[in-house]
Enzyme design. Structure first.
Site, PDB file in Angstrom:
ATOM      1  N   VAL A  42      34.116  52.128 -39.395  1.00  0.00           N
ATOM      2  CA  VAL A  42      33.710  51.212 -40.477  1.00  0.00           C
ATOM      3  C   VAL A  42      32.486  50.411 -40.042  1.00  0.00           C
ATOM      4  O   VAL A  42      32.234  50.236 -38.848  1.00  0.00           O
ATOM      5  CB  VAL A  42      34.846  50.228 -40.863  1.00  0.00           C
ATOM      6  N   HIS A  77      47.084  56.215 -35.466  1.00  0.00           N
ATOM      7  CA  HIS A  77      46.882  55.384 -36.660  1.00  0.00           C
ATOM      8  C   HIS A  77      46.864  56.305 -37.888  1.00  0.00           C
ATOM      9  O   HIS A  77      46.871  57.539 -37.753  1.00  0.00           O
ATOM     10  CB  HIS A  77      45.603  54.550 -36.566  1.00  0.00           C
TER      11      HIS A  77
HETATM   12  C1  FA5 Z   1      43.736  50.663 -36.397  1.00  0.00           C
HETATM   13  O1  FA5 Z   1      44.741  51.326 -36.153  1.00  0.00           O
HETATM   14  C2  FA5 Z   1      42.743  51.087 -37.416  1.00  0.00           C
HETATM   15  N1  FA5 Z   1      43.023  52.442 -37.804  1.00  0.00           N
HETATM   16  C3  FA5 Z   1      42.785  50.164 -38.593  1.00  0.00           C
HETATM   17  C4  FA5 Z   1      41.630  50.363 -39.531  1.00  0.00           C
HETATM   18  C5  FA5 Z   1      41.824  51.153 -40.651  1.00  0.00           C
HETATM   19  C6  FA5 Z   1      40.429  49.742 -39.285  1.00  0.00           C
HETATM   20  C7  FA5 Z   1      40.766  51.342 -41.542  1.00  0.00           C
HETATM   21  C8  FA5 Z   1      39.388  49.916 -40.186  1.00  0.00           C
HETATM   22  C9  FA5 Z   1      39.561  50.711 -41.301  1.00  0.00           C
HETATM   23  P1  FA5 Z   1      44.502  48.666 -34.924  1.00  0.00           P
HETATM   24  O2  FA5 Z   1      44.692  49.404 -33.693  1.00  0.00           O
HETATM   25  O3  FA5 Z   1      43.963  47.283 -34.808  1.00  0.00           O
HETATM   26  O4  FA5 Z   1      43.537  49.437 -35.892  1.00  0.00           O
HETATM   27  O5  FA5 Z   1      45.876  48.608 -35.690  1.00  0.00           O
HETATM   28  C10 FA5 Z   1      45.981  48.159 -36.997  1.00  0.00           C
HETATM   29  C11 FA5 Z   1      47.220  47.313 -37.172  1.00  0.00           C
HETATM   30  O6  FA5 Z   1      48.355  48.042 -36.764  1.00  0.00           O
HETATM   31  C12 FA5 Z   1      47.242  46.068 -36.278  1.00  0.00           C
HETATM   32  O7  FA5 Z   1      46.548  45.012 -36.895  1.00  0.00           O
HETATM   33  C13 FA5 Z   1      48.702  45.779 -36.184  1.00  0.00           C
HETATM   34  O8  FA5 Z   1      49.156  45.150 -37.363  1.00  0.00           O
HETATM   35  C14 FA5 Z   1      49.280  47.159 -36.146  1.00  0.00           C
HETATM   36  N2  FA5 Z   1      49.490  47.576 -34.767  1.00  0.00           N
HETATM   37  C15 FA5 Z   1      48.617  48.110 -33.926  1.00  0.00           C
HETATM   38  N3  FA5 Z   1      49.179  48.384 -32.736  1.00  0.00           N
HETATM   39  C16 FA5 Z   1      50.466  48.041 -32.844  1.00  0.00           C
HETATM   40  C17 FA5 Z   1      51.586  48.093 -31.964  1.00  0.00           C
HETATM   41  N4  FA5 Z   1      51.504  48.587 -30.748  1.00  0.00           N
HETATM   42  N5  FA5 Z   1      52.771  47.644 -32.426  1.00  0.00           N
HETATM   43  C18 FA5 Z   1      52.867  47.171 -33.671  1.00  0.00           C
HETATM   44  N6  FA5 Z   1      51.865  47.092 -34.533  1.00  0.00           N
HETATM   45  C19 FA5 Z   1      50.674  47.512 -34.137  1.00  0.00           C
END
Ligand code: FA5
Length: 354
Positions: free
Chosen positions: A266, A183
């Protein structure tokens, strides 16, 4: 000069003039028949040689044959000249500069690039500065500094591509594990370490996850991270910023939902989703929402006070929010694409639509 040689000379003169005036194959052929053909003018002279006396026959015969040779050579030359002229005129046609040009096939930006730029345009207008960070990242930034130590169960949220080599870490540790960032959140820490509040940054970049793909998951994805740190920042600022961003991206009719979620970095944490664009919201076979009615776009929340304190800032004075959104997911909603895998399948028929 006998009468016959005079005649030969006049045949030669007239024939050469007529040949020069012959402009096409038909005219040349008519000329050949008239001058050199079986009952042609010169042939007639040659045939009449037999009736001449021996001396004259010799002279006339030689002269008639000489002229015959000249006329035959002139015929070949004229044919060749006409052939070249015809060729040159077709070439000139091929280069007709007055014809309209052939349209050039224009390239275009990849849909994900277009959508990333739109996302960032909106955040730039809202006062965020765009910065970038490394795709090859240290475990210490991707997890450790975000309150996800080794063996923490939250690591399961991010299936990770690890490198075989280990490198020297920021704390001088020789054996720091290296990975492809899962991320963009490690840039929260990297940026806070080097900059004083107030901070407002948007960080686009590729991320990688060792996970099975489906209509809403890819193993390579782009995220845009947001980080705002300042005095007096609250959850209301987070909500207002994201709602304004969504309004500018999708228009006022798209529904935006914030619901409770958990991320170790967070507190509190939320998940932001928009209403399904693919089905009425209750179709269990819908690849986009699976009947839930919602597509998750991002995780977000208030930056954990321990993370603010770890960078040397007073968490009593400074608060902040962070968010990380999936660019492909936003692109699905904006462009009406129901399978995320289409974006990176490199099929020009798909890509040419945008
Ligand atoms: C995170 O990656 C956290 N770093 C987000 C975050 C940032 C939370 C700052 C709080 C504060 P997550 O794994 O849910 O969270 O991914 C965030 C977004 O990335 C998802 O909502 C989705 O839109 C996208 N995403 C995650 N995994 C995938 C995937 N395998 N393929 C496509 N999009 C994805």
């Amino acid at each position: 000069m006998s009468e016959t040689t005079d005649r030969i000379a006049s045949i030669e003169r007239d024939a050469l003039a007529a040949l020069a005036a012959a402009e096409d194959d038909a005219a040349i052929e008519a000329w050949r028949t008239r001058v050199l053909g079986r009952s042609g003018e010169l042939t007639g002279v040659l045939r009449g040689i037999g009736g001449l006396d021996a001396d004259e026959r010799k002279v006339v015969g030689a002269e008639a044959n000489r002229v015959k040779g000249i006329l035959e050579a002139a015929l070949d030359e004229r044919r060749e000249a006409l052939r070249r002229a015809a060729l040159a005129s077709t070439e000139a046609d091929a280069l007709d500069v007055t014809l309209p040009g052939r349209p050039l096939r224009r390239g275009r930006l990849h849909p994900i690039t277009q959508v990333r730029r739109r996302i960032l345009d909106v955040f730039e207008r809202l006062g965020f500065q765009v910065i970038e960070g490394p795709e090859v990242e240290l475990d210490a930034y991707n997890f450790g500094a975000l309150r996800i130590p080794e063996h923490h169960p939250a690591r399961d949220m991010w299936d990770t591509f690890w490198f075989d080599e280990e490198v020297q870490g920021p704390d001088g540790n020789e054996r720091a594990p290296l990975l492809l960032r899962t991320h963009t959140s490690p840039m929260q820490v990297r940026f806070m370490q080097e900059h004083e509040p107030p901070i407002r940054v948007a960080v686009p970049g590729k991320c990688y996850r060792y996970e099975a793909t489906d209509a809403t998951h890819e193993w390579m994805l782009e995220q845009v991270e947001l980080l705002a740190i300042d005095e007096g920042i609250s959850m209301a600022n987070l909500k207002g910023t994201l709602q304004e961003w969504a309004r500018q991206m999708f228009g006022p009719s798209r529904k935006v939902m914030l619901r409770n979620s958990y991320f170790p970095f967070v507190e509190p944490g939320v998940e932001v989703a928009v209403d399904c664009f693919q089905c009425p919201g209750d179709d269990p076979s819908c690849p986009v929402c699976r009947g839930s009615g919602w597509l998750e776009l991002m995780g977000a929340g208030m930056v954990h006070p321990e993370i603010i304190a770890a960078q040397g800032y007073d968490p009593e004075r400074y608060t902040g929010f962070a968010a990380g959104m999936g660019v492909e997911r936003v692109a699905m909603v904006l462009l009406g694409v129901s399978d995320i895998r289409d974006f990176h399948a490199n099929d020009p028929r798909f890509l040419a639509q945008f």
